[in-house]
Structures are given as structure tokens and as C-alpha cells.
Design an enzyme around this catalytic site. Sequence first.
Site, PDB file in Angstrom:
ATOM      1  N   HIS A 197       5.125  -6.217  -4.474  1.00  0.00           N
ATOM      2  CA  HIS A 197       3.714  -6.537  -4.619  1.00  0.00           C
ATOM      3  C   HIS A 197       2.829  -5.359  -4.290  1.00  0.00           C
ATOM      4  O   HIS A 197       3.239  -4.395  -3.657  1.00  0.00           O
ATOM      5  CB  HIS A 197       3.327  -7.757  -3.782  1.00  0.00           C
ATOM      6  CG  HIS A 197       3.333  -7.499  -2.309  1.00  0.00           C
ATOM      7  ND1 HIS A 197       2.202  -7.188  -1.608  1.00  0.00           N
ATOM      8  CD2 HIS A 197       4.339  -7.497  -1.421  1.00  0.00           C
ATOM      9  CE1 HIS A 197       2.508  -7.007  -0.347  1.00  0.00           C
ATOM     10  NE2 HIS A 197       3.791  -7.184  -0.197  1.00  0.00           N
ATOM     11  N   TYR A 237       0.822  -1.210   0.000  1.00  0.00           N
ATOM     12  CA  TYR A 237       0.000   0.000   0.000  1.00  0.00           C
ATOM     13  C   TYR A 237       0.865   1.273   0.000  1.00  0.00           C
ATOM     14  O   TYR A 237       0.363   2.359   0.253  1.00  0.00           O
ATOM     15  CB  TYR A 237      -0.937   0.009   1.207  1.00  0.00           C
ATOM     16  CG  TYR A 237      -2.007  -1.071   1.175  1.00  0.00           C
ATOM     17  CD1 TYR A 237      -2.940  -1.105   0.147  1.00  0.00           C
ATOM     18  CD2 TYR A 237      -2.081  -2.052   2.162  1.00  0.00           C
ATOM     19  CE1 TYR A 237      -3.929  -2.081   0.103  1.00  0.00           C
ATOM     20  CE2 TYR A 237      -3.066  -3.031   2.125  1.00  0.00           C
ATOM     21  CZ  TYR A 237      -3.988  -3.039   1.094  1.00  0.00           C
ATOM     22  OH  TYR A 237      -4.966  -4.007   1.055  1.00  0.00           O
ATOM     23  N   TYR A 291     -11.373  -1.071   0.023  1.00  0.00           N
ATOM     24  CA  TYR A 291     -11.382  -0.689   1.446  1.00  0.00           C
ATOM     25  C   TYR A 291     -10.094   0.033   1.813  1.00  0.00           C
ATOM     26  O   TYR A 291     -10.010   0.673   2.860  1.00  0.00           O
ATOM     27  CB  TYR A 291     -11.598  -1.925   2.330  1.00  0.00           C
ATOM     28  CG  TYR A 291     -10.355  -2.578   2.897  1.00  0.00           C
ATOM     29  CD1 TYR A 291      -9.569  -3.441   2.135  1.00  0.00           C
ATOM     30  CD2 TYR A 291      -9.969  -2.339   4.215  1.00  0.00           C
ATOM     31  CE1 TYR A 291      -8.438  -4.030   2.671  1.00  0.00           C
ATOM     32  CE2 TYR A 291      -8.840  -2.932   4.749  1.00  0.00           C
ATOM     33  CZ  TYR A 291      -8.073  -3.778   3.982  1.00  0.00           C
ATOM     34  OH  TYR A 291      -6.946  -4.363   4.506  1.00  0.00           O
ATOM     35  N   ARG A 292      -9.102  -0.001   0.907  1.00  0.00           N
ATOM     36  CA  ARG A 292      -7.766   0.518   1.213  1.00  0.00           C
ATOM     37  C   ARG A 292      -6.994   0.452  -0.088  1.00  0.00           C
ATOM     38  O   ARG A 292      -7.269  -0.409  -0.925  1.00  0.00           O
ATOM     39  CB  ARG A 292      -7.154  -0.443   2.236  1.00  0.00           C
ATOM     40  CG  ARG A 292      -5.872  -0.063   2.889  1.00  0.00           C
ATOM     41  CD  ARG A 292      -5.597  -1.156   3.920  1.00  0.00           C
ATOM     42  NE  ARG A 292      -4.375  -0.988   4.651  1.00  0.00           N
ATOM     43  CZ  ARG A 292      -3.862  -1.929   5.465  1.00  0.00           C
ATOM     44  NH1 ARG A 292      -4.480  -3.077   5.622  1.00  0.00           N
ATOM     45  NH2 ARG A 292      -2.754  -1.707   6.119  1.00  0.00           N
ATOM     46  N   ASP A 296      -1.580 -11.390   8.584  1.00  0.00           N
ATOM     47  CA  ASP A 296      -0.815 -12.528   8.055  1.00  0.00           C
ATOM     48  C   ASP A 296       0.667 -12.434   8.398  1.00  0.00           C
ATOM     49  O   ASP A 296       1.315 -13.445   8.602  1.00  0.00           O
ATOM     50  CB  ASP A 296      -0.988 -12.605   6.538  1.00  0.00           C
ATOM     51  CG  ASP A 296      -2.437 -12.827   6.165  1.00  0.00           C
ATOM     52  OD1 ASP A 296      -2.819 -13.971   5.903  1.00  0.00           O
ATOM     53  OD2 ASP A 296      -3.206 -11.847   6.170  1.00  0.00           O
TER      54      ASP A 296
END
Length: 606
Positions: free
Chosen positions: A448, A145, A529-530, A205
Site C-alpha cells: 500500500h 511512505y 503533509y508527507r 493506528d
Amino acid sequence: MSQALNKPPTTDELYRGYPKRLAEEAKYSKDRLLSHKTLPDSVPRQRGVRLPPDTSRETFDEAIAALQQELGKDNVVVNDKPLIDGWYLEHPNTHDAFHLVDQEDLVASAVAYPGSTRETQAIVRWANKYGIPLWPISMGRNLGYGGSAPRVPGSVVVDLGMRMNKILSIDAENASCVVEPGVSYFQLYEEIQKRKLPLWIDCPDLGGGSVLGNAIDRGVGYTPMGDHFANHCGMEIVLPTGELLRTGMGALPGKDGKDNPTWQSFQAAYGPYVDGIFSQSNFGIVTQMGMWLMRETGHQSYMFTFPRDEDFPAIVEAMRPLAQNRILGNIPQLRHIVQELNVTGLPKSHWYDKSGPIPRDVIREHSKQLPIGECSWVFYGTQYGDEASINTQLQLIKATFSSIAGTRFYLPKDLPDDHYIHSRAKVCSGVPVLRELDWLNWKPNAAHLFFSPITPTKGVDAQVVHDLNVKLHEKYNFDLFPTLCVAGREMHYITNIIFDRSSNDEKKRANALMRELIASAAAEGYGEYRTHLLYADQVAGTYNWGNGALLKFNETIKDALDPNGIMAPGRNGIWPKKYRGKGWEILGDENEKAVGGGTIAPKSKL
Ligand code: EUG
């Protein structure tokens, strides 16, 4: 930090380290990842220090000297060294390790390390004086993000975690704690073990992230208390003017100058519930936060496999009543079988040696060799309580999923020691781990990016989002890795776009894929959501009901709280007045244009 270490630190050595119990795993994970790296650790800087917008070198130097005076010379560091992408536990606080544009584009001009709330206030007042934008991070592990990177190049990153990493309290009776921004899941877990308290934390995670930072970014974990923001209780916030605010019961002073005794007991307190506007926002810096903990309980993780790709909507229909009835006790994950290949940690080339996405029939052939055998979807669940209760719950769940032909059920004891289920069982009982890092072995120099839309827990809707993902990943030539985090009324349908950060072509395609995913999901009514900071404007722009009423509302709050526009401009698509309409918003193909020598820059002066 921007220093690659040979041996990553343990939590005893450094707040952002890994616990000793994971020493072997950490070493193995890092060595394996770096064995796929072809990029050098760093390259000389091409462009020199990236200054804050409209700030001369003289003003910048004067401002830095003034801040050093306030915090101490070592606690304000100009970002003029080579940039190092590092590794998960040695990630940079100067830029995005998983850069989607050029490594040198979204960079800090300097990093400041406050040691207290008071010093955080001093930094904010300083920023107002000089008009320099700040970018606060807790630990900066918002990976996928944007990591630590500021949205406005040349911002000063305020790295709170480095010196503000104390667990301020653990109240075992109330099952709650109060943490500073630099407390990781690893650190909180280890402390609870050390004190032998019968409590669980809830972790995502990966266990290296900030408990506070993840909660205010509205991240997710996997015990019954997996909604992190819903389980926070009370905040202390430095506002963009430097004033201090305590929310919830913390607004009522405790006796004799103490903290309020109900601060971690009751969330909303009195009047408008304001905590929400300090999540995914740029309205303040959260310097302390309360978090509820879970009482330890019995638990049993398990796995179902489903044979056909086409079972997907039926699986979703089966999960919904189980989740709404709270028979599913936590946030389970539904994953596509391709993830069983990549959580082995083996590179893609092990499974498929051609370029382009791994074909479905190749995945199928390999899945036959896996311990769970050939299948298409895998469901990882955990049930909680005493043994009798867990058995009753499992009977119900088995009965429900047996409506799908060919379903198989596994317990951890049925699967080899190195199977992913053992790691999942830890995460789902509040034990933070590192295993998920193995995804990144898929490609050399792997980086990623998450695409994270919300879909209703309904087969028809989930299929629409899934079909879009399949179509667009094919179009842009990327492997599709769907992971669904399941609740009773919605699912976070997460896809992890893995790209080689040495390849401008892959970066451009990942950017274009993401842009089209966001736009086409929104056209069907589904929103994220983000998101990564480079897509914040686009995603904020999709939430445009009523002529953009929500963004206008957020801008009104922003301008009232942050008149000089110094606090994380652009975060979550919210720009202060100073920047609005000056060409900072990224709504078209600016990302792709910025790859390979371009820049994310304003079209006019502030
Ligand atoms: C995951 C889940 C998320 C997220 C990013 C990644 C899971 C990856 C539920 O939210 O934002 C396996």
C-alpha cells in the site's frame, strides 16, 4: 530484518516485536495475510550488491572493512542476500517491502547498526571520508511512505533501532519520557503498564512504529495528544559533520554533567526554535527525543453513521465547530463505508469477484449485512473526562450531527466483539494494536501507498479533494479508501492505495495515479503533509511559492550543514549540492519507466 521468521518475536524477545497480550491477534493476522500471498518469500538477486553512486567495488570493500573495524564486524552487514518483503513485524531494513518500482531498485548497499550516539557520530564521519550516502532509519516502519528504503540506491542504511532501543527515562510527575530511536509504541506502553504509572501514550493506528521516528516524520495519533511532533520536547542530534547538538533546554548543561532538568518541560527554550528543521528533513540524525505523555483519564469511544455519500460536506461543516470548540477531544476519523468492509479482514474477492474497483452499489448491498447497517460515512470519535462531562459532550455532539438526516449513533457495547470499534477505542485511549493490518488482506501480495493531502475543515474544500480522488481512482482502476483525520482547521485526507506487488501493471498504475493526484490537488491549492520517497521531489516541487523560495532555503541549510552531501540525499526532496541538477530528481514518469527492469538512477555522474 531480511529473515522471515516462523513465529514473530514478542517485545520481551526483540525490541521490534509484539506484546504478548496480542499473541493471538499477531498470529492470526500474519497467517491470514500470508494465505493471500502467491509470490515466493524471495527470489535470487538479479543485480548483485547495489554499490553507492560513483563508488568502485574496491573502495566499497575498503570502506566497509574500515567501518567494521569501528563498530564490530557483526554491526555492518553488506546487503548481498535475497530480499525478503516479510510481514509487518518482520519487515526488511534493506529495501521497501511495498516496492512501487522493482524490489531490487531502491536498496541499501549495506546496513550499519550503531550502539550509541558516539558510534552514530563515527558512522557519519566515516561517510564523509568515503563520500558514501547514509539513510538513517529508526525502526523502518514508515510503511506506505517507503519503509526502510533509501532514496539513493546503494546508500548505507543506518538502522538505529536495532541497538539503540532504550527508554532512557520516564518522569511520571512531569508526564514525559526520553526515548531512543528503537522504542516502539508497544514497548513504551508495556513499560508504563509494568511500572503501573497513571499515564497514557499516544499511538498511531498500528503500534509497531518508532515513537521517535513517527514524531520526526510528523505522524498522527488519536488521543488529545495526537499531534506527535507538537508533543515532543527536546532532541539530541548527530549533525552531518558528526558534531553533536542538543535542542531546547537541553542546550543548557545540567548541574554536574547531568541532563538539563527542564529539557522535557519547555520546548522552545531560547533563540530560534530549531527542532522543526530536524523533522521531515535530512539535516541530522535524532538519537534521543523527549516526548510528553498524557495523564490517564476516563474515555468513551462512539460512532456515528451517515446515510448518503452526498452528506460529506455537511458532515465536515458539522465537525468544524465541534473541533474548534475542543468538544471533540481528540483527532477523530471519518471513513467511507467501504472501509467497514476491508477492516473485517476479508479479501475483496469475498465481496466482489470481478476485476476492477468494487462498484458503489455492491458496497451498498453488502453494507446492509453489516452490524451498523447501510450507510455511507462513518465517524469514529472518543470523548474524555469524567462520566458527567462525557455525557454533556456527547449531548452536544449528537445535537450537532442530528442536523444530518438519518444519522445513527453507536457505542461499543451496541456492536459485536469483533467489530472494528473496539480496536478504535483502544487506539483512542493510547493502547497500541495491530488490527489495521487487516486492510492488507484486500488483495493478494498486497502493498500500500498513502496519498496524504491537507484540506481545510470546510465542506467545499474537502469535496474538491474527494472528487479528485474519486475521479482519478476510477481513471486508474483502483478502489478508493478515504480516511480523514479531523482537526478544527484542517484535515489529513488519507487515501490508502492498495496494489498487488506481484503485478507490474498495478505498480505502474499506482505510480501514475499518485503522480496525477499530487499534481491535480496542487493545482487546486492542496498539498501533501508527507509522501512516499518516490514522490518527494514532486511534492517538494508543489511547495513552490515565490519562485521556489522554500526549497532554495532548505538547500541553503542543507549545503551549510552537509557540505559533502552524505545525509539521506533526496529525503523530502532536499538534494545536497553534490547531487543537485544531475538527474536524480523524479519529476516525470521515471517511476513507471523503472518498473520491470528499469532503475531509479542518475542521468550523469556526481
Ligand atoms: C493514516 C493516517 C496518516 C497517515 C497514514 C495513515 C491512517 C490510516 C494522519 O496520517 O500518514 C488509517
